[in-house]
Design a protein around this motif. Structure first.
Motif, PDB file in Angstrom:
ATOM      1  N   TYR A 111      13.346  36.276 -39.768  1.00 16.31           N
ATOM      2  CA  TYR A 111      13.668  38.126 -39.936  1.00 16.31           C
ATOM      3  C   TYR A 111      12.687  39.197 -38.942  1.00 16.31           C
ATOM      4  CZ  TYR A 111      14.439  42.301 -42.140  1.00 16.31           C
ATOM      5  OH  TYR A 111      14.712  43.471 -41.969  1.00 16.31           O
ATOM      6  N   ASN A 119      16.730  38.442 -36.876  1.00 14.53           N
ATOM      7  CA  ASN A 119      17.065  37.318 -36.171  1.00 14.53           C
ATOM      8  C   ASN A 119      17.257  38.438 -34.561  1.00 14.53           C
ATOM      9  OD1 ASN A 119      18.102  35.703 -37.997  1.00 14.53           O
ATOM     10  ND2 ASN A 119      19.535  35.451 -38.424  1.00 14.53           N
ATOM     11  N   TYR A 171       8.110  39.530 -35.605  1.00 13.01           N
ATOM     12  CA  TYR A 171       9.010  38.765 -36.752  1.00 13.01           C
ATOM     13  C   TYR A 171       8.970  36.890 -37.044  1.00 13.01           C
ATOM     14  CZ  TYR A 171      11.878  41.000 -32.243  1.00 13.01           C
ATOM     15  OH  TYR A 171      12.576  41.668 -32.082  1.00 13.01           O
ATOM     16  N   LYS A 209       4.025  34.778 -38.385  1.00 13.32           N
ATOM     17  CA  LYS A 209       3.965  35.993 -37.745  1.00 13.32           C
ATOM     18  C   LYS A 209       4.453  35.610 -36.380  1.00 13.32           C
ATOM     19  CE  LYS A 209       3.949  38.755 -41.753  1.00 13.32           C
ATOM     20  NZ  LYS A 209       5.312  38.888 -42.655  1.00 13.32           N
ATOM     21  N   PRO A 229      13.529  34.842 -32.529  1.00  9.79           N
ATOM     22  CA  PRO A 229      14.779  35.623 -32.442  1.00  9.79           C
ATOM     23  C   PRO A 229      15.643  36.118 -31.065  1.00  9.79           C
ATOM     24  CG  PRO A 229      12.576  36.959 -32.037  1.00  9.79           C
ATOM     25  CD  PRO A 229      12.556  35.517 -32.743  1.00  9.79           C
TER      26      PRO A 229
END
Length: 643
Positions: free
Chosen positions: A57, A59, A67, A114, A148
């Motif tokens: 998340y 995307n 992200y 992350k 992503p």
């Protein structure tokens, strides 16, 4: 190989891009022809822990944004993980708990990693864990997920356009703002242009293009890529918006019929030239026999004549002129081409899998049904030609196995137009697997059509240009746009080209960009909105309550009942879905100002419309249209308790 677990869409496609569904799970190529490879399967044991809801998340978005990759670890005995790692671009990296105090491993504990990317490109990942006795993975079946997808564009200048083929001139451009165009279709004579965006279906008279003849708005429709098609004479239009498929007559925006089925968002639709039969290619789950469907209707009723379930999403559908034959193609794990008769859902042809670990994107049938052209990702041949007598006529391997997401067929079955993510455009004669004309551009090409006489193709891609490639002269004409070209259609008389912009098709693979390879300065990291705020629910499905009452915006789970000060009763309210919120967020991110749309109050996260006389919904058409002012109170016949 994967199955896309869409509620939607969008891409897809597209509402599901933000509801934890592995929309990128069919992606297998980090570059043009370089495959990730098959990851060996783990032996299953009774002691294996469980990983679920693996996703990234957001995307999609820009470089220099944070992200978050996350998955939920569960163990039936409540055992803590011996390790919890993410495979990330070739490295195994330790993950940490989202909540350091959470240790209820029976119920499920979320772990995260992350990342802040500083360049465009694919990011391949899966999750792996062990409880000391068993081992399991998430976001993988045979090869890693991808995400992503990184874009530089804000995608807020989308348009539907009509081009004169002979001159390359834009006759008109109809702006759709942040609504990506999910389909365009011209009648044979070019008089009518049908188009579909995320929440609208439009019909234009090309001789009077200043405004649509009519438009249909469906703000309550769950979004997917969907699609639109029009009969040869322009009298009937089939369109899919998310889980809803609608048939229209050219004279009215009131649907002739409506079909809606949960978890059946569409990738594409098709209509026979005579307008008597129509079909949809839908997505869903391998385990759900009422999703991943190819569905056939006639013009009399929204009740399907038949439906066929496959283990993979149906990516494409095409009909012969009289609707007697129907072709389709599927994604992973099925990866096949299909041919059906309108009289039965038993396949006349169910090919062997055509790729190793990637979707079969296109299956286009000739007017008489004699031949079917197929486009795919495959190092063994990305363009295939089949005949209806169950024979594979030939296959063509594209350079570096580049994906053919754009392909079309002339009605007589003589010529095939195809384009690749590597920037190649081709015209084939059905009698040979060597192109009779080819071109190369510095862009990924995601949309194409070929003139009915095979004299030219029109293709568009990531350089924001529509190309007209002439077969005889080998020349090319370029028409500039503001966003990526995704949808292309040529009228049967060859006079007009319709085009629509968007990004849906470019989610699925590394694409050519002028900024690829550029290293971005990420001294300032962009923090996205909280995931729970974007979806209305927490990672484990817990419904959040409104925490933003009083900020002047009607948003997320807020309603007139729980947040009257924001959701005023003097306005009929339709909330933006998460996709629109994301686009608004990135719109601000890229320095764009939020325009006050006509009839809307200012605000990024909630549209509050007044409905002037003549713009209300139509009570009694069996459609609840809150975007046009209908509610259970004002239109109980359409907006029942179940809507």
């Amino acid at each position: 190989m994967k199955v896309i677990n869409f509620i939607i869409i969008s891409f897809a496609i597209v509402f599901s891009l933000f509801t934890f569904n592995p929309v990128f799970s069919e992606i297998k190529q980090p570059g043009f022809g370089t495959t990730i490879g098959i990851i060996p399967k783990l032996p299953k044991t009774p002691n294996d822990p469980v990983l679920s809801n693996g996703h990234v998340y957001p995307n999609w978005g820009p470089p220099c944004q944070r992200y978050t990759y996350s998955t939920v670890y569960q163990d039936k005995e409540g055992r803590a993980p011996e390790y919890m790692k993410i495979y990330f671009n070739g490295k195994m990296i330790n993950m940490t708990k989202s909540n350091s105090n959470d240790s209820d491993y029976k119920k499920g504990v979320q772990y995260e990693y992350k990342s802040v990317p500083n360049k465009l490109g694919s990011n391949f990942y899966y999750f792996e864990t062990s409880n000391g006795k068993g081992k399991t993975r998430d976001s993988i079946i045979d090869s890693p997920d991808n995400g992503p997808v990184l874009f530089e564009s804000a995608f807020d200048k989308n348009e539907i356009a009509l081009i004169e083929a002979s001159s390359g001139k834009k006759i008109f451009s109809y702006p759709t703002g942040k609504e990506w165009v999910g389909g365009v279709a011209l009648s044979d004579d070019g008089k009518y242009l049908a188009a579909k965006t995320y929440q609208h279906v439009y019909l234009f008279d090309t001789a009077k293009p200043a405004k649509p003849l009519w438009q249909f708005n469906c703000p309550e429709c769950a979004e997917g890529k969907g699609g639109v098609d029009i009969s040869g004479d322009g009298s009937k239009i089939i369109a899919a918006i998310g889980e809803t498929t609608l048939l229209f007559n050219k004279s009215s925006s009131k649907p002739l019929w409506k079909y809606q089925k949960n978890n059946n968002n569409s990738y594409n639709v098709a209509i026979s030239r005579d307008g008597k039969y129509m079909a949809a290619a839908t997505m869903g789950e391998e385990s759900n026999p009422n999703s991943n469907l190819l569905i056939l209707w006639n013009d009399k009723s929204g009740t399907p004549l038949w439906q066929y379930h496959a283990s993979g999403n149906f990516h494409d559908v095409s009909l012969s002129n009289n609707g007697e034959l129907v072709s389709g193609s599927t994604g992973c794990p099925d990866r096949r081409f299909y041919l059906f008769s309108k009289n039965s859902n038993k396949p006349l042809i169910k090919s062997d899998p055509l790729t190793r670990d990637s979707p079969v994107h296109r299956a286009k049938i000739s007017a008489d049904g004699s031949f079917i052209a197929v486009g795919s990702e495959s190092d063994a041949g990305a363009v295939f030609l089949f005949s209806k007598d169950k024979r594979q006529v030939w296959k063509f391997p594209t350079p570096q196995g580049s994906s053919v997401r754009a392909l079309n067929f002339t009605p007589d079955g003589k010529y095939i137009g195809a384009a690749t993510f590597g920037g190649d455009a081709y015209i084939f004669d059905k009698d040979k697997n060597v192109p009779i004309a080819s071109w190369k551009v510095n862009a990924s090409l995601g949309g194409i059509d070929i003139a009915d006489d095979g004299s030219f193709i029109a293709a568009g891609g990531t350089d924001k240009k529509l190309y007209i490639f002439d077969r005889k002269t080998k020349s090319k004409t370029e028409i500039l746009f503001n966003e990526y070209l995704e949808e292309v259609d040529i009228s049967a008389n060859g006079k007009y080209i319709a085009a629509g912009t968007g990004g849906s098709v470019y989610f699925f693979e590394t694409y050519i960009s002028q900024d690829r390879g550029k290293i971005f300065n990420c001294s300032k990291v962009i923090e996205p909105p909280a995931e729970s705020q974007m979806t209305g629910e927490g990672r484990l499905g817990k419904q959040i309550t409104s925490s933003l009452c009083g900020d002047g915006k009607c948003e997320g789970p807020e309603t007139i009942d729980n947040c009257k000060q924001d959701c005023k009763q003097s306005f009929k309210t339709t909330n933006l879905n998460p996709w629109e919120k994301i686009i608004d967020f990135f719109k601000n991110l890229f320095g764009k100002k939020n325009e006050n749309l006509k009839g809307e109050k200012p605000g990024n996260t909630g549209i509050q419309k007044e409905y002037p006389k003549g713009k209300e919904g139509v009570c009694g058409n069996d459609l609840c249209e809150p975007g046009l002012g209908e509610s259970k109170q004002s239109c109980p016949k359409d907006c029942s308790a179940g809507d």
